[in-house]
Design an enzyme around this catalytic site. Structure first.
Site, PDB file in Angstrom:
ATOM      1  CB  VAL A   1      46.423  56.974  26.906  1.00  0.00           C
ATOM      2  CG1 VAL A   1      47.399  57.451  27.617  1.00  0.00           C
ATOM      3  CG2 VAL A   1      45.616  55.774  27.621  1.00  0.00           C
TER       4      VAL A   1
ATOM      5  CE  LYS B   1      41.991  59.911  16.718  1.00  0.00           C
ATOM      6  NZ  LYS B   1      42.640  59.017  17.455  1.00  0.00           N
TER       7      LYS B   1
ATOM      8  CB  THR C   1      49.863  49.484  28.460  1.00  0.00           C
ATOM      9  OG1 THR C   1      49.104  50.451  28.999  1.00  0.00           O
ATOM     10  CG2 THR C   1      50.274  48.007  29.357  1.00  0.00           C
TER      11      THR C   1
ATOM     12  CG  LEU D   1      43.190  57.312  31.807  1.00  0.00           C
ATOM     13  CD1 LEU D   1      42.475  56.683  30.833  1.00  0.00           C
ATOM     14  CD2 LEU D   1      43.848  58.608  30.953  1.00  0.00           C
TER      15      LEU D   1
ATOM     16  CG  ASN E   1      45.503  47.433  33.840  1.00  0.00           C
ATOM     17  OD1 ASN E   1      45.243  48.154  34.628  1.00  0.00           O
ATOM     18  ND2 ASN E   1      45.601  47.617  32.504  1.00  0.00           N
TER      19      ASN E   1
ATOM     20  CB  CYS F   1      42.614  48.133  29.547  1.00  0.00           C
ATOM     21  SG  CYS F   1      42.715  49.728  28.914  1.00  0.00           S
TER      22      CYS F   1
ATOM     23  CE  LYS G   1      46.198  46.915  25.088  1.00  0.00           C
ATOM     24  NZ  LYS G   1      47.433  47.434  25.276  1.00  0.00           N
TER      25      LYS G   1
ATOM     26  CE  LYS H   1      35.152  52.106  32.163  1.00  0.00           C
ATOM     27  NZ  LYS H   1      35.957  52.271  33.228  1.00  0.00           N
TER      28      LYS H   1
HETATM   29  C1  UGA Z   1      41.551  49.656  33.225  1.00  0.00           C
HETATM   30  C2  UGA Z   1      41.926  50.042  34.841  1.00  0.00           C
HETATM   31  O1  UGA Z   1      40.885  50.054  35.674  1.00  0.00           O
HETATM   32  C3  UGA Z   1      42.633  51.452  34.605  1.00  0.00           C
HETATM   33  O2  UGA Z   1      43.454  51.679  35.931  1.00  0.00           O
HETATM   34  C4  UGA Z   1      43.854  51.424  33.788  1.00  0.00           C
HETATM   35  O3  UGA Z   1      44.403  52.478  33.206  1.00  0.00           O
HETATM   36  C5  UGA Z   1      43.247  50.951  32.067  1.00  0.00           C
HETATM   37  O4  UGA Z   1      42.396  49.548  32.339  1.00  0.00           O
HETATM   38  C6  UGA Z   1      44.299  50.886  31.346  1.00  0.00           C
HETATM   39  O5  UGA Z   1      44.871  49.884  31.383  1.00  0.00           O
HETATM   40  O6  UGA Z   1      44.422  51.724  30.329  1.00  0.00           O
HETATM   41  P1  UGA Z   1      39.259  50.490  31.989  1.00  0.00           P
HETATM   42  O7  UGA Z   1      39.540  49.358  30.908  1.00  0.00           O
HETATM   43  O8  UGA Z   1      38.745  51.741  31.665  1.00  0.00           O
HETATM   44  O9  UGA Z   1      40.534  50.642  32.932  1.00  0.00           O
HETATM   45  O10 UGA Z   1      37.850  49.576  32.905  1.00  0.00           O
HETATM   46  P2  UGA Z   1      37.571  49.238  34.254  1.00  0.00           P
HETATM   47  O11 UGA Z   1      36.754  50.363  35.040  1.00  0.00           O
HETATM   48  O12 UGA Z   1      38.820  48.862  34.926  1.00  0.00           O
HETATM   49  O13 UGA Z   1      36.585  48.030  33.930  1.00  0.00           O
HETATM   50  C7  UGA Z   1      37.200  46.739  33.280  1.00  0.00           C
HETATM   51  C8  UGA Z   1      36.235  46.070  32.929  1.00  0.00           C
HETATM   52  O14 UGA Z   1      35.912  45.198  34.279  1.00  0.00           O
HETATM   53  C9  UGA Z   1      34.804  46.334  32.761  1.00  0.00           C
HETATM   54  O15 UGA Z   1      34.167  45.528  31.647  1.00  0.00           O
HETATM   55  C10 UGA Z   1      33.959  46.404  33.705  1.00  0.00           C
HETATM   56  O16 UGA Z   1      32.527  46.175  33.653  1.00  0.00           O
HETATM   57  C11 UGA Z   1      34.696  45.300  34.620  1.00  0.00           C
HETATM   58  N1  UGA Z   1      34.518  45.123  36.008  1.00  0.00           N
HETATM   59  C12 UGA Z   1      34.977  46.239  36.865  1.00  0.00           C
HETATM   60  C13 UGA Z   1      33.815  44.401  36.701  1.00  0.00           C
HETATM   61  O17 UGA Z   1      33.262  43.243  36.156  1.00  0.00           O
HETATM   62  N2  UGA Z   1      33.454  44.118  38.133  1.00  0.00           N
HETATM   63  C14 UGA Z   1      34.273  45.142  38.888  1.00  0.00           C
HETATM   64  O18 UGA Z   1      34.117  45.073  40.214  1.00  0.00           O
HETATM   65  C15 UGA Z   1      34.903  45.920  38.251  1.00  0.00           C
END
Ligand code: UGA
Length: 429
Positions: free
Chosen positions: A11, A35, A121, A153, A208, A260, A263, A320
């Site tokens: 972040v 880093k 968070t 994000l 979230n 994210c 947790k 992902k």
């Molecule tokens: C998530 C949120 O989407 C962000 O808005 C937030 O800022 C972030 O957490 C955070 O708290 O920092 P992120 O963890 O990067 O973002 O990933 P996502 O794109 O949300 O995906 C999370 C998981 O859900 C992945 O394992 C993905 O494969 C899964 N997923 C997502 C599904 O199984 N199905 C879906 O339709 C969408």
């Protein structure tokens, strides 16, 4: 404006780079000197599309720099963002020791008015604790305000999410701080929601958790599709066309992972319980998510009967697509479960192999996706990388011992694969 960001993790680094990109002067602070040295030499510790380029150009214009000194950062900025980790404790609560330590360190070097912004968070009411801590250690008696400004994000499209946000949430209890925050975000042309600090903190956990709930909901419906012979893609399209529901985050699969959601859902359950308002719905979201991998492995076991000594190819290790992050990756959990049952797992991921390898000592990594098909009795799609769709499926079948495909992310065209002679199994299809 002059800004500093304490913590150059996911972040902090992306936020700092994007603030510089819109014209602010940004100092990124991190206590990991290695880093900082790496970033100064132009190397970026994470894979995130577009990030390296904006870091390079903004360092070159002098708008972005890196330091390991909090004092340097605080002195040289009007607004100080805290973006340090808030990892989970064994009981699911949030470990706030990094936030507390940084708050003390900022207090020790405060000389004049600063806005201290929490971007990590955190549980509701953390802002109050940060303000109390800074007051206690603020020997110079400098004025300050605390603000909550949660980040939304997504990894893999973090730069795009930050540059074109759906909304900006600013939790501030003072007009002076809110006005400065609004100026920072003006160049992003996004709707700005000003709330009190507690509400802003809650927005992050509530958002979230709701997204995770959507995923578990569609995964539960996928199980009903399997039991009834319906098709989850059609069901999700038909549901998602309703604007009140929306099609996003209705993709059934192996369940959510990452640093994210798992947790944050645990934390929100713990926060609610501590406030005396148990949130059973979220416990069910977690239970459905955990069951998703069990159900999928059962399908593999049902097809192969015994997994011991069977060669299984796994495509995807990241939690992902478009990231090299393997934290709480369901793909990694899947590899471990298969290996624990004695399968010979051979894996490939376009970006995440280096980070995955230490977690998977018994798993062989391959340099190309095509190579995991050699001698395989089954190939599993564990991460939704688009490029897996474009593999030469017609010829890969000949490399396998038995042409079984388990698509844990529903990214392949089931009909086309079946026509090629594969036995295809997806989720809810
Ligand atoms: C998530 C949120 O989407 C962000 O808005 C937030 O800022 C972030 O957490 C955070 O708290 O920092 P992120 O963890 O990067 O973002 O990933 P996502 O794109 O949300 O995906 C999370 C998981 O859900 C992945 O394992 C993905 O494969 C899964 N997923 C997502 C599904 O199984 N199905 C879906 O339709 C969408």
């Amino acid at each position: 404006m002059r800004l500093s960001i304490i913590g150059s993790g996911y972040v902090g680094l992306v936020t700092g780079a994007c603030f510089a990109e819109v014209g602010h002067h940004v100092v990124c602070v991190d206590n990991d000197s290695e880093k900082v040295r790496m970033l100064r030499s132009g190397r970026v510790p994470i894979y995130e599309p577009g990030l390296e380029e904006i870091i390079r150009t903004n360092v070159a214009t002098g708008r972005l720099r890196f330091t390991d000194s909090i004092e340097d950062g605080v002195e040289d900025s009007e607004v100080v963002f805290i973006a340090v980790p808030t990892p989970p404790l064994p009981d699911g609560k949030v470990d706030l020791t990094y936030i507390e330590k940084v708050a003390r360190e900022i207090a020790g070097v405060l000389r004049g008015y600063r806005v201290i912004v929490d971007k990590s968070t955190v549980p509701v009411k953390t802002g109050e604790k940060v303000a109390e801590t800074i007051s206690r250690y603020n020997r110079a008696g400098a004025e300050f305000d605390v603000v909550s400004n949660p980040e939304f994000l997504r990894e893999g499209c973090a730069v795009a999410d930050l540059m074109r946000p759906d909304r900006i949430v600013i939790g501030a209890n003072s007009d002076r701080a809110a006005a400065l925050m609004k100026r920072i975000y003006e160049p992003f042309h996004a709707p700005i929601y000003i709330t009190d600090i507690n509400s802003a903190e809650l927005i992050k956990h509530a958002a979230n958790s709701f997204l995770a709930l959507k995923i578990s909901y569609i995964n539960a419906v996928a199980a009903i599709c399997e039991a009834s012979g319906a098709h989850i893609d059609d069901v999700a399209d038909g549901m998602g066309a309703d604007k009140r529901i929306g099609r996003d985050f209705l993709n059934a699969g192996l369940g959510y992972g990452g640093s994210c959601f798992p947790k944050d859902i645990k934390a929100f359950i713990a926060i609610a319980e501590e406030l005396g308002v148990p949130f059973g719905l979220l416990r069910e979201v977690e239970a459905i998510n955990a069951a998703q991998l069990d159900r999928f492995i059962k399908k593999i076991r049902d097809a192969l009967w015994v997994l011991k000594e069977k060669r299984i190819g796994v495509l995807g290790l990241a939690f992902k697509a478009n990231t090299d992050d393997v934290r709480s990756s369901t793909a990694i959990a899947l590899c471990k479960r298969l290996a624990d049952e004695g399968a010979r797992v051979v894996a490939y991921d376009p970006q995440a192999m280096a980070k995955a390898a230490p977690e998977l000592p018994g798993v062989e990594m391959r340099g190309r996706a095509e190579d995991v098909f050699d001698g395989a009795e089954a190939v599993v799609i564990a991460t939704e990388w688009k490029e897996f769709r474009a593999l030469p499926w017609a010829s890969l079948k000949g490399q396998m011992v038995t042409p079984l495909i388990f698509d844990g992310r529903n990214i392949l065209d089931a009909g086309a694969l079946r026509q090629l002679g594969y036995r295809y199994t997806g989720v809810g299809r």
